[in-house]
Design an enzyme around this catalytic site. Sequence first.
Site, mmCIF file in Angstrom:
data_model
loop_
_atom_site.group_PDB
_atom_site.id
_atom_site.type_symbol
_atom_site.label_atom_id
_atom_site.label_comp_id
_atom_site.label_asym_id
_atom_site.label_seq_id
_atom_site.Cartn_x
_atom_site.Cartn_y
_atom_site.Cartn_z
ATOM 1 N N HIS A 1 -28.616 21.607 -3.381
ATOM 2 C CA HIS A 1 -27.484 21.059 -2.621
ATOM 3 C C HIS A 1 -26.155 21.379 -3.325
ATOM 4 C CE1 HIS A 1 -30.663 18.730 -0.639
ATOM 5 N NE2 HIS A 1 -31.063 18.427 -1.858
ATOM 6 N N ARG B 1 -25.453 53.770 21.665
ATOM 7 C CA ARG B 1 -24.595 54.708 20.940
ATOM 8 C C ARG B 1 -23.770 53.991 19.873
ATOM 9 N NH1 ARG B 1 -23.232 59.722 24.009
ATOM 10 N NH2 ARG B 1 -24.377 59.686 25.971
ATOM 11 N N SER C 1 -5.636 40.566 -7.381
ATOM 12 C CA SER C 1 -4.699 39.957 -6.444
ATOM 13 C C SER C 1 -3.335 40.607 -6.612
ATOM 14 C CB SER C 1 -4.589 38.449 -6.701
ATOM 15 O OG SER C 1 -3.494 37.889 -5.987
#
Length: 482
Positions: free
Chosen positions: A156, A335, A286
Amino acid sequence: MSVNDKYLTPLSSRYASKEMSELFSLKTRYSTWRKLWYNLAIAEKELGITAITDEAIEQLKAHIEITDEEIDAATKQEAIVRHDVMSHVHVYGESAPAAAGIIHLGATSCFVTDNADLIFLRDGLDLLIPKLVNVINRLSKFAVEYKDLPVLGWTHFQPAQLTTVGKRATLWIQELLWDLRNLKRARDDLGLRGVKGTTGTQGSFLALFHGDHDKVEELDARVVELLGFDYAYPCTGQTYSRKIDVDVLGPLASLGVSAHKFATDIRLLANLKEVEEPFEKSQIGSSAMAYKRNPMRSERVCSLSRHLQSLFQDTTATASVQWFERTLDDSAIRRVSIPSAFLTADIVLSTMLNIVSGLVVYPKVIERRINSELPFMATENFIMAMVEKGGDRQECHEKIRVLSHQAASVVKEQGGDNDLIDRVKNDPYFAPIHNDLEKLLEPSTFVGRAPQQTEKFVKVTVAKALEGFEKYITAEDVKLSV
């Protein structure tokens, strides 16, 4: 028009391998059509069709590889006749005039389009399987290397009992082994449509051989043999059953599930700073935050794996609405979806191979996190040790419960470190085990059989699964273009 003035799929222009992009290129498609026409002519000539001459066969062979000029000519012809196959019959006939009258003899368009598609499915799987084998092989080496390194387990996404870094990797590998099984099974199950005629009855070929059923069956078998397949599907309509596409793209979608799970775990581990994907020296994480090391490869795997899973729905929806012997509402979507699925799977595996070839583990971070949680997990060990020294279990349980709640309060409410061990050391009640605390807190004693499970899994399960695939295993570096 410049190439920069129109949309190009990033699957081929940005990410996919040269080999996979070429497999689904126009040049490969149309050259494969020509290969089919050439082999059909060979088989028909062998079975007595006298209109097919040696010169016709030689000219067909000489022009199997289509040129850019011929593709352009066929495109112009299609604009006139509005039929792609007949446009290519016309252009092939111009290049091989001795065969112009016998190209496509007895066949329907699906002889080339469907048989070619089955060849592409087979060859596409032949490109994917070696990459998957190498992902499994390298990840298995990683698992063995870190089979003994304790790490906090999560259920969890909450702290659970310890496992090891290597044991966690076996969870990824096991799913990939199932994918390998599924891809190999799909590849080995593939047949050809063969020569079946307009509605699958072989009526045109029966007429060609003047009612000789045996020769029609021989023709079907010979074409299959010439094209390197083991068998043709015994029953078809005008097309091969589109459930074959389901059987192939299903395993690819399932691979997408495994890849997404793996990459998600790596992304979470990167946030925890325990394990990271490789990060190049000049890589920018970044544009604004120079310190960042974003898991962009794993994010790419997740992104494209979702796309790969979604493409499977195209095949199930299409297969379910094919009326009687065929409809044409399958053509346009196939396709798109089939090449996209193979290109996407190719990118996912290449990216995964890059990731698993350079995973970085940070043992000190792992150790620090273990130390912050292990005291809580060790409380049962404390209780059992106290009982061995003559203590009362119920009394000991209450003592350790109170101290645990006090330590948890420090962690959660005050933002401090877990001081449960200090509290135990300072409590006279636990004096009988004070000298044993270090032993009771040894992380390796909390991982169960994780090291042994990992070693056996790799040596037995993985080794058996990779039998026959040894020729694919390579130590080659995996570079991503972008």
